[in-house]
Design a protein around this motif. Sequence first.
Motif, mmCIF file in Angstrom:
data_model
loop_
_atom_site.group_PDB
_atom_site.id
_atom_site.type_symbol
_atom_site.label_atom_id
_atom_site.label_comp_id
_atom_site.label_asym_id
_atom_site.label_seq_id
_atom_site.Cartn_x
_atom_site.Cartn_y
_atom_site.Cartn_z
ATOM 1 N N ALA A 20 -7.318 5.805 1.261
ATOM 2 C CA ALA A 20 -6.069 6.215 0.609
ATOM 3 C C ALA A 20 -5.736 5.156 -0.446
ATOM 4 O O ALA A 20 -5.952 3.967 -0.223
ATOM 5 C CB ALA A 20 -4.966 6.286 1.646
ATOM 6 N N VAL A 21 -5.226 5.605 -1.580
ATOM 7 C CA VAL A 21 -4.903 4.665 -2.664
ATOM 8 C C VAL A 21 -3.566 5.023 -3.302
ATOM 9 O O VAL A 21 -3.030 6.121 -3.101
ATOM 10 C CB VAL A 21 -5.999 4.676 -3.772
ATOM 11 C CG1 VAL A 21 -7.328 4.155 -3.253
ATOM 12 C CG2 VAL A 21 -6.155 6.075 -4.384
ATOM 13 N N GLY A 22 -3.050 4.074 -4.085
ATOM 14 C CA GLY A 22 -1.890 4.345 -4.926
ATOM 15 C C GLY A 22 -2.377 4.701 -6.327
ATOM 16 O O GLY A 22 -3.404 4.202 -6.783
ATOM 17 N N THR A 75 -6.732 -4.882 -3.736
ATOM 18 C CA THR A 75 -5.701 -5.904 -3.512
ATOM 19 C C THR A 75 -5.752 -6.403 -2.072
ATOM 20 O O THR A 75 -6.336 -5.767 -1.191
ATOM 21 C CB THR A 75 -4.300 -5.353 -3.815
ATOM 22 O OG1 THR A 75 -4.069 -4.199 -3.009
ATOM 23 C CG2 THR A 75 -4.137 -5.006 -5.275
ATOM 24 N N LEU A 91 2.410 -3.937 -0.061
ATOM 25 C CA LEU A 91 2.130 -3.258 -1.321
ATOM 26 C C LEU A 91 2.454 -4.220 -2.469
ATOM 27 O O LEU A 91 2.980 -5.312 -2.243
ATOM 28 C CB LEU A 91 2.949 -1.965 -1.413
ATOM 29 C CG LEU A 91 2.591 -0.929 -0.329
ATOM 30 C CD1 LEU A 91 3.532 0.262 -0.400
ATOM 31 C CD2 LEU A 91 1.157 -0.453 -0.475
ATOM 32 N N GLU A 92 2.143 -3.811 -3.682
ATOM 33 C CA GLU A 92 2.241 -4.699 -4.831
ATOM 34 C C GLU A 92 3.663 -4.708 -5.401
ATOM 35 O O GLU A 92 4.457 -3.813 -5.117
ATOM 36 C CB GLU A 92 1.265 -4.235 -5.933
ATOM 37 C CG GLU A 92 -0.192 -4.221 -5.508
ATOM 38 C CD GLU A 92 -0.538 -3.141 -4.484
ATOM 39 O OE1 GLU A 92 0.040 -2.038 -4.553
ATOM 40 O OE2 GLU A 92 -1.384 -3.410 -3.601
ATOM 41 N N VAL A 131 -5.137 1.853 -6.910
ATOM 42 C CA VAL A 131 -5.062 0.578 -6.188
ATOM 43 C C VAL A 131 -5.164 0.821 -4.684
ATOM 44 O O VAL A 131 -4.575 1.755 -4.151
ATOM 45 C CB VAL A 131 -3.765 -0.185 -6.566
ATOM 46 C CG1 VAL A 131 -2.506 0.641 -6.300
ATOM 47 C CG2 VAL A 131 -3.665 -1.520 -5.849
ATOM 48 N N GLY A 132 -5.974 -0.023 -4.043
ATOM 49 C CA GLY A 132 -6.137 0.077 -2.594
ATOM 50 C C GLY A 132 -6.502 -1.287 -2.032
ATOM 51 O O GLY A 132 -6.769 -2.229 -2.790
ATOM 52 N N MET A 133 -6.523 -1.391 -0.708
ATOM 53 C CA MET A 133 -6.694 -2.721 -0.093
ATOM 54 C C MET A 133 -8.049 -2.937 0.577
ATOM 55 O O MET A 133 -8.301 -4.028 1.077
ATOM 56 C CB MET A 133 -5.597 -2.928 0.963
ATOM 57 C CG MET A 133 -4.200 -2.870 0.405
ATOM 58 S SD MET A 133 -2.980 -2.906 1.721
ATOM 59 C CE MET A 133 -1.500 -2.498 0.804
ATOM 60 N N VAL A 154 -2.123 8.717 -2.348
ATOM 61 C CA VAL A 154 -1.036 9.067 -1.421
ATOM 62 C C VAL A 154 0.347 8.662 -1.939
ATOM 63 O O VAL A 154 1.357 9.026 -1.351
ATOM 64 C CB VAL A 154 -1.266 8.462 -0.011
ATOM 65 C CG1 VAL A 154 -2.420 9.143 0.680
ATOM 66 C CG2 VAL A 154 -1.464 6.957 -0.051
ATOM 67 N N ASN A 155 0.396 7.902 -3.022
ATOM 68 C CA ASN A 155 1.699 7.508 -3.591
ATOM 69 C C ASN A 155 1.495 7.035 -5.018
ATOM 70 O O ASN A 155 0.391 6.664 -5.409
ATOM 71 C CB ASN A 155 2.322 6.360 -2.771
ATOM 72 C CG ASN A 155 1.437 5.111 -2.755
ATOM 73 O OD1 ASN A 155 0.418 5.075 -2.076
ATOM 74 N ND2 ASN A 155 1.810 4.104 -3.522
ATOM 75 N N ALA A 176 1.869 4.034 -7.400
ATOM 76 C CA ALA A 176 1.919 2.588 -7.166
ATOM 77 C C ALA A 176 3.288 2.042 -7.596
ATOM 78 O O ALA A 176 4.043 2.718 -8.311
ATOM 79 C CB ALA A 176 0.789 1.920 -7.945
#
Length: 247
Positions: free
Chosen positions: A85-87, A160, A165-166, A182-184, A207-208, A210
């Motif tokens: 899942a990513v932003g 990240t 979150l950022e 962006v993802g972790m 999923v969102n 960022a």
Amino acid sequence: MKIGIIGGSGLDSIGNLVALHQKSVTTTYGEASAPVSFAKLAESEVIFLPRHGTTHSIPPHKINYRANISALHQLGVTHIISIAAVGGITEAMAPVKLVFPDQIIDYTYAREHTFFDGTDNKVEHIDFSYPYDAGLRDALAQSATALQLAHETTACYAATQGPRLETAAEIARMEKDGCDIVGMTGMPEAVLARELGIAYAHCAFVVNWAAGKGDGSVVSMAEIERNLVSGSEQVCNLLSTVLHKLT
Ligand code: HPA
């Protein structure tokens, strides 16, 4: 071709995956996140590993990425589809699109990020110009097209550190750097696969928006939870088609 699937948030298990048996794998680097499942998905045999553990208990910065990739390698896996899942950062990367990125910028730190750490008195460098496998990305994109799932086939993935979150400023900087999503967990997973010669591609789903993107409001965990459900449904459908194409 032996295919491994690494499941991420929302995909600690895969709905249409039939587990035949499980095996705990110990590696030189320690234990993988969970026992691996030897499984069938739409008639294709796959090896499945949930990166955050069976009960989603391992945060991104504590995942033993080396043990996970080494375990799949020990089992003969030649190709990895990594789900995450990513932003979404740039305009096209809207929730709940699927994204098959073609580039990475790594902002993580303090993770065990290489198998070539000099312990055997050797210095080794690998090419990582194009971090994802083109054949796997094509198969993912063609399957998404066939299923009429909204998707993007070029994107730069910002990895990240998490687990927070950022900030909006961090995301603005990442956008300036050329990042789209962006993802972790994307790094060091991708580079470890490359170091062991395993073809690797990311199947990300947004999923969102960022931090600071979308309408600029704060990131809603409830929205993420909702989109994890619909995103993982899409991914399950996609996997059946892509495995059929590959095997
Ligand atoms: N940032 C980092 N990782 C994420 C995000 C995000 O906005 N959404 C899902 N994983």
